[in-house]
Design a protein around this motif. Structure first.
Motif, short mmCIF file in Angstrom:
data_model
loop_
_atom_site.label_atom_id
_atom_site.label_comp_id
_atom_site.label_asym_id
_atom_site.label_seq_id
_atom_site.Cartn_x
_atom_site.Cartn_y
_atom_site.Cartn_z
N GLU A 25 20.08 13.35 55.95
CA GLU A 25 20.64 13.75 57.24
C GLU A 25 19.78 14.82 57.89
N ALA A 26 19.34 15.79 57.09
CA ALA A 26 18.49 16.86 57.62
C ALA A 26 17.16 16.31 58.11
N TYR A 27 16.61 15.37 57.37
CA TYR A 27 15.34 14.74 57.77
C TYR A 27 15.50 13.99 59.09
N VAL A 28 16.58 13.23 59.22
CA VAL A 28 16.84 12.50 60.46
C VAL A 28 16.92 13.46 61.64
N ALA A 29 17.60 14.58 61.45
CA ALA A 29 17.72 15.57 62.52
C ALA A 29 16.35 16.15 62.89
N MET A 30 15.54 16.46 61.88
CA MET A 30 14.20 17.00 62.14
C MET A 30 13.31 15.97 62.82
N LEU A 31 13.45 14.72 62.39
CA LEU A 31 12.64 13.64 62.96
C LEU A 31 12.97 13.43 64.43
N LEU A 32 14.24 13.42 64.77
CA LEU A 32 14.65 13.23 66.15
C LEU A 32 14.22 14.41 67.02
N GLN A 38 6.23 15.08 69.79
CA GLN A 38 5.12 14.15 69.56
C GLN A 38 5.68 12.75 69.30
N ASN A 39 4.87 11.76 69.55
CA ASN A 39 5.33 10.37 69.51
C ASN A 39 5.44 9.86 68.07
N GLY A 77 2.32 9.46 58.89
CA GLY A 77 2.82 9.72 60.23
C GLY A 77 4.05 10.61 60.24
N ALA A 78 5.20 10.02 60.55
CA ALA A 78 6.46 10.76 60.63
C ALA A 78 7.12 10.95 59.27
N GLY A 79 6.49 10.40 58.21
CA GLY A 79 7.10 10.48 56.88
C GLY A 79 7.86 9.24 56.50
N LEU A 80 7.47 8.13 57.12
CA LEU A 80 8.12 6.84 56.88
C LEU A 80 7.11 5.88 56.26
N PRO A 81 7.26 5.50 55.02
CA PRO A 81 8.44 5.72 54.16
C PRO A 81 8.39 6.95 53.26
N GLY A 82 7.30 7.72 53.30
CA GLY A 82 7.07 8.77 52.31
C GLY A 82 8.22 9.72 52.06
N ILE A 83 8.74 10.34 53.12
CA ILE A 83 9.82 11.31 52.94
C ILE A 83 11.07 10.64 52.38
N VAL A 84 11.39 9.46 52.87
CA VAL A 84 12.58 8.74 52.39
C VAL A 84 12.43 8.43 50.90
N VAL A 85 11.27 7.95 50.50
CA VAL A 85 11.02 7.63 49.09
C VAL A 85 11.13 8.89 48.23
N ALA A 86 10.57 10.00 48.71
CA ALA A 86 10.61 11.25 47.95
C ALA A 86 12.04 11.76 47.78
N LYS A 101 -1.07 17.59 63.68
CA LYS A 101 0.31 17.88 64.07
C LYS A 101 1.30 17.17 63.16
N ARG A 102 0.93 15.98 62.72
CA ARG A 102 1.82 15.24 61.82
C ARG A 102 1.78 15.80 60.40
N VAL A 103 0.61 16.27 59.99
CA VAL A 103 0.52 16.94 58.69
C VAL A 103 1.43 18.17 58.69
N ALA A 104 1.37 18.94 59.77
CA ALA A 104 2.21 20.15 59.89
C ALA A 104 3.69 19.79 59.84
N PHE A 105 4.07 18.71 60.50
CA PHE A 105 5.47 18.28 60.49
C PHE A 105 5.89 17.87 59.08
N LEU A 106 5.07 17.09 58.40
CA LEU A 106 5.41 16.64 57.05
C LEU A 106 5.55 17.83 56.10
N GLU A 107 4.67 18.80 56.21
CA GLU A 107 4.75 19.98 55.35
C GLU A 107 6.01 20.78 55.66
#
Length: 213
Positions: A25-32, A38-39, A77-86, A101-107
């Motif tokens: 849920e927190a990831y979805v909120a951050m992603l939105l 950024q796109n 990119g946005a962490g799909l599927p990486g963040i979900v898998v983790a 910018k995407r590296v910074a977001f993932l971190e």
């Protein structure tokens, strides 16, 4: 698949704990929120984010549930599927992403969610040190033939490749067959009847045929 159906599918497949739900849920909120900066995801998919992105990523685990070891996600990119898998799998996971910018977001996401099993490699796939991964995934990274070429040094004969390819899966696989050998098959996507996932093992460049005298 509706958003309600997507959540029900997640719960049925993974028996999701409260802590994991909170992370997702927190990831979805951050992603939105970040998608406004950024796109990261298409505007048209925001209202269907659980079906189009979370379940679409999580379903890859159903094809690799029996594999232990490091998971490498290319072009995260946005962490799909990486963040979900983790969030769903405790084993180490590396996300490879070249855009700063995407590296910074993932971190930021890894830190906020406390994903101690995940890390980001900021750079091109070709520059990642050659260490065989147990599983390699890539969502919207590159056509199959180019993808295999760029990531071959990250695999060995036991590496499982789990590659969502949308509606072009069969065409990409046929285009790659002359140059690549291995055990390939195509699985349907649970989120889109017309989309598919390429599963492969024992991937290697096609050898030259020996001519018999």
């Amino acid at each position: 698949m509706t958003e309600q159906e997507a959540r029900a599918w997640m719960d049925a497949q993974f028996d999701v704990s409260r802590e994991t739900w909170e992370r997702l849920e927190a990831y979805v909120a951050m992603l939105l929120a970040e998608a406004d900066e950024q796109n990261l995801i298409a505007e048209s998919t925001k209202a269907h984010i659980w079906a189009r992105h979370i379940v679409d990523s999580a379903q890859l685990l159903t094809h690799a549930a029996w594999v232990d070891g490091e998971w490498m996600d290319l072009g995260s990119g946005a962490g799909l599927p990486g963040i979900v898998v983790a969030c769903l799998r405790p084993d180490p996971l590396v996300m490879v992403e070249s855009r700063r910018k995407r590296v910074a977001f993932l971190e930021q996401v890894i830190s906020a969610l406390g994903l101690s099993n995940a890390r980001v490699h900021g750079g091109r796939v070709e520059q990642v040190p050659a260490t065989p991964a147990a599983v390699i995934s890539a969502r919207a990274y590159a056509p199959l033939r180019k993808l295999l070429q760029s990531a071959l040094h990250l695999s060995d004969k036991n590496t499982l490749w789990v590659l969502p390819k949308g509606r072009n899966a069969e065409n990409e696989l046929e285009a790659a067959r002359p140059a690549w050998q291995g055990v390939f098959h195509v699985e349907p996507s649970v989120t889109d009847r017309e989309s598919a996932i390429i599963i492969a093992r024992g991937v290697r460049p096609a050898g030259k045929r020996k001519h018999r005298p």
